[in-house]
Design a protein around this motif. Structure first.
Motif, PDB file in Angstrom:
ATOM      1  N   GLU A 358      36.754  52.991 -74.487  1.00 38.95           N
ATOM      2  CA  GLU A 358      35.569  52.144 -74.509  1.00 38.95           C
ATOM      3  C   GLU A 358      35.088  51.951 -73.076  1.00 38.95           C
ATOM      4  O   GLU A 358      35.881  51.643 -72.184  1.00 38.95           O
ATOM      5  CB  GLU A 358      35.873  50.787 -75.146  1.00 38.95           C
ATOM      6  N   ILE A 359      33.797  52.150 -72.869  1.00 40.00           N
ATOM      7  CA  ILE A 359      33.217  51.935 -71.540  1.00 40.00           C
ATOM      8  C   ILE A 359      32.684  50.515 -71.472  1.00 40.00           C
ATOM      9  O   ILE A 359      31.909  50.080 -72.332  1.00 40.00           O
ATOM     10  CB  ILE A 359      32.088  52.948 -71.263  1.00 40.00           C
ATOM     11  N   SER A 360      33.106  49.785 -70.458  1.00 46.06           N
ATOM     12  CA  SER A 360      32.677  48.404 -70.272  1.00 46.06           C
ATOM     13  C   SER A 360      32.174  48.212 -68.850  1.00 46.06           C
ATOM     14  O   SER A 360      32.893  48.485 -67.885  1.00 46.06           O
ATOM     15  CB  SER A 360      33.854  47.450 -70.547  1.00 46.06           C
ATOM     16  N   ASP A 361      30.929  47.781 -68.718  1.00 47.34           N
ATOM     17  CA  ASP A 361      30.320  47.569 -67.397  1.00 47.34           C
ATOM     18  C   ASP A 361      30.460  48.801 -66.514  1.00 47.34           C
ATOM     19  O   ASP A 361      30.768  48.695 -65.321  1.00 47.34           O
ATOM     20  CB  ASP A 361      30.945  46.358 -66.697  1.00 47.34           C
ATOM     21  N   GLY A 362      30.249  49.953 -67.116  1.00 44.71           N
ATOM     22  CA  GLY A 362      30.287  51.189 -66.345  1.00 44.71           C
ATOM     23  C   GLY A 362      31.672  51.608 -65.897  1.00 44.71           C
ATOM     24  O   GLY A 362      31.797  52.399 -64.961  1.00 44.71           O
ATOM     25  N   THR A 363      32.722  51.101 -66.568  1.00 43.47           N
ATOM     26  CA  THR A 363      34.090  51.457 -66.170  1.00 43.47           C
ATOM     27  C   THR A 363      34.893  51.938 -67.373  1.00 43.47           C
ATOM     28  O   THR A 363      34.619  51.571 -68.521  1.00 43.47           O
ATOM     29  CB  THR A 363      34.839  50.265 -65.529  1.00 43.47           C
ATOM     30  N   LEU A 364      35.882  52.766 -67.085  1.00 46.14           N
ATOM     31  CA  LEU A 364      36.893  53.182 -68.052  1.00 46.14           C
ATOM     32  C   LEU A 364      38.254  52.733 -67.534  1.00 46.14           C
ATOM     33  O   LEU A 364      38.493  52.756 -66.320  1.00 46.14           O
ATOM     34  CB  LEU A 364      36.886  54.702 -68.222  1.00 46.14           C
ATOM     35  N   SER A 365      39.146  52.353 -68.436  1.00 44.14           N
ATOM     36  CA  SER A 365      40.473  51.900 -68.022  1.00 44.14           C
ATOM     37  C   SER A 365      41.475  53.041 -68.112  1.00 44.14           C
ATOM     38  O   SER A 365      41.517  53.762 -69.108  1.00 44.14           O
ATOM     39  CB  SER A 365      40.941  50.736 -68.902  1.00 44.14           C
ATOM     40  N   VAL A 366      42.282  53.168 -67.081  1.00 44.53           N
ATOM     41  CA  VAL A 366      43.337  54.175 -67.080  1.00 44.53           C
ATOM     42  C   VAL A 366      44.406  53.768 -68.085  1.00 44.53           C
ATOM     43  O   VAL A 366      44.910  52.644 -68.031  1.00 44.53           O
ATOM     44  CB  VAL A 366      43.975  54.298 -65.679  1.00 44.53           C
ATOM     45  N   PRO A 367      44.770  54.639 -69.020  1.00 52.17           N
ATOM     46  CA  PRO A 367      45.818  54.285 -69.988  1.00 52.17           C
ATOM     47  C   PRO A 367      47.129  53.952 -69.285  1.00 52.17           C
ATOM     48  O   PRO A 367      47.491  54.571 -68.279  1.00 52.17           O
ATOM     49  CB  PRO A 367      45.959  55.556 -70.828  1.00 52.17           C
ATOM     50  N   ASP A 368      47.837  52.979 -69.825  1.00 50.44           N
ATOM     51  CA  ASP A 368      49.074  52.525 -69.199  1.00 50.44           C
ATOM     52  C   ASP A 368      50.316  52.932 -69.971  1.00 50.44           C
ATOM     53  O   ASP A 368      51.431  52.649 -69.555  1.00 50.44           O
ATOM     54  CB  ASP A 368      49.044  51.000 -69.040  1.00 50.44           C
ATOM     55  N   ASP A 369      50.142  53.607 -71.113  1.00 49.18           N
ATOM     56  CA  ASP A 369      51.289  54.090 -71.880  1.00 49.18           C
ATOM     57  C   ASP A 369      51.857  55.345 -71.212  1.00 49.18           C
ATOM     58  O   ASP A 369      51.187  55.981 -70.384  1.00 49.18           O
ATOM     59  CB  ASP A 369      50.878  54.392 -73.316  1.00 49.18           C
ATOM     60  N   PRO A 370      53.073  55.736 -71.557  1.00 50.40           N
ATOM     61  CA  PRO A 370      53.695  56.902 -70.910  1.00 50.40           C
ATOM     62  C   PRO A 370      52.872  58.186 -71.061  1.00 50.40           C
ATOM     63  O   PRO A 370      52.164  58.383 -72.054  1.00 50.40           O
ATOM     64  CB  PRO A 370      55.036  57.022 -71.632  1.00 50.40           C
ATOM     65  N   GLY A 371      53.004  59.054 -70.065  1.00 50.28           N
ATOM     66  CA  GLY A 371      52.253  60.300 -70.055  1.00 50.28           C
ATOM     67  C   GLY A 371      50.781  60.056 -69.835  1.00 50.28           C
ATOM     68  O   GLY A 371      50.400  59.195 -69.040  1.00 50.28           O
TER      69      GLY A 371
END
Length: 387
Positions: A358-371
């Motif tokens: 999901e893009i929020s305020d022009g940002t994407l979040s880096v996944p924090d789960d393994p791999g």
């Protein structure tokens, strides 16, 4: 741990039409896109851990799948996914550059290693390096930031009429983006008019990248850069304005227009990044992990650029969730990525991962789960799979 098998899956996923808030048809100097072919690659191991990679189609879906399964697979089966430097040096095909087809396998190995160790890829790369791409705050002020896994991305737009571009620029600004990249190269005068219209509409509150995909001659590029400078518009960078391997001409353009030069296709050619730096023909390195041969090759290129004091952005190639995740981990964990990566993720009608970004305020979040931190949905692969 040993690699036991590699399988590739070609898919075709549609893009959201422009009138519905999407970007299709996405018009460039080369083509017009309403959908996109991609190849998902699964690498299996003898310990039951599998990893995923993703690459664009080369020539045809069948050709891409065949090269990966019949060409790359025999070179890596039986090898350890942990020994990536060894692997990428062993993948040698005489008279051909196999980096593009090795890249999704290499990314899948990072996914496997992260899952095996219980760590996200960006931590394996060294951890957080650039949470604030736009203003490069000092690392001592880490507590001043919000979620350091939020990565700002640049909105990408195809070639449109100036009025359409104007309206979309306002929408992009309202959605929280700070950078807009537009394609160009079919008519340099229209390219100038489009940037001026968007700049006027947002009152200079967006930064712009202009990408003609080698579509201008040197004289046209000089006029584009000069007209924008005369209008008080300074691009974040002009991406690959002229043909590759014309480094002296690119340096001349850079000096005549006062617009930053951001070579992209030029960096796909081995050793060109160093040559561009030596020629004084580069202000921004627009890199891509696929032609680099994966995250390991991208890290090597980024080190060259960072050592030269050149900021780095990452290119977009219509990436579904797997490669989007790989890019996010890379720009988060590899030093030097000081500018937002390009993205058209908002343009897809669907994705092949279980929980799309999901893009929020022009940002994407880096996944924090393994791999890579994303789970591939096999049912969706089958839904969009090319027979």
């Amino acid at each position: 741990m040993k690699i036991t098998d590699i399988e590739a899956f070609a898919v075709n996923v549609p893009l959201v039409p422009f009138e519905d808030g999407g970007i299709a048809p996405y018009v460039t100097n080369h083509n017009s896109l309403t959908d996109m072919d991609r190849v998902l690659v699964r690498v299996d191991t003898d310990e039951g851990i599998s990893g995923w990679g993703e690459v664009r189609v080369f020539l045809t879906p069948e050709a891409s799948v065949s090269i990966i399964e019949e060409g790359i697979r025999p070179l890596v089966v039986g090898q350890s996914p942990f020994e990536l430097e060894k692997l990428r040096r062993q993948v040698f095909i005489e008279y051909a550059n196999a980096d593009m087809f090795f890249a999704p396998v290499e990314v899948a190995c990072w996914d496997i290693v992260g899952k095996s160790l219980g760590k996200p890829v960006y931590e394996l790369l060294g951890g957080w390096t650039a949470p604030s791409q736009t203003d490069m705050k000092h690392r001592d002020h880490q507590t001043d930031y919000g979620d350091v896994r939020d990565v700002e991305v640049a909105y990408c737009l195809g070639i449109l009429a100036p009025e359409q571009s104007r309206r979309r620029a306002a929408e992009v600004l309202d959605a929280g983006y700070s950078v807009l990249k537009t394609k160009a190269g079919r008519d340099w005068k229209d390219d100038v008019a489009r940037i001026k219209a968007m700049h006027d509409e947002v009152d200079g509150e967006l930064e712009f990248r202009l990408d003609p995909n080698q579509g201008w001659t040197i004289d046209q590029a000089i006029r584009v850069g000069s007209e924008l400078t005369d209008a008080g518009i300074y691009l974040q960078y002009m991406e690959q304005p002229i043909r590759v391997d014309a480094h002296k001409s690119l340096a001349s353009l850079k000096n005549q227009t006062r617009q930053p030069m951001g070579p992209n296709e030029d960096t796909y050619i081995p050793h060109n990044l160093r040559r561009l730096i030596d020629a004084g023909a580069i202000d921004v390195a627009v890199l891509d992990l696929t032609p680099a041969g994966g995250i390991t090759g991208l890290r090597q290129q980024a080190a060259i650029a960072e050592d030269a004091g050149i900021p780095i952005a990452h290119h977009c190639a219509f990436d579904l969730g797997v490669r989007t995740a790989a890019i996010l981990h890379s720009v988060q964990g590899i030093p030097g990525f000081a500018l937002p990566p390009d993205s058209v993720y908002y343009g897809w009608e669907d994705d092949v991962i279980a929980d799309p970004f999901e893009i929020s305020d022009g940002t994407l979040s880096v996944p924090d789960d393994p791999g890579l931190g994303v789970e591939v949905d096999r049912d969706r692969i089958e839904e969009y799979r090319i027979a």
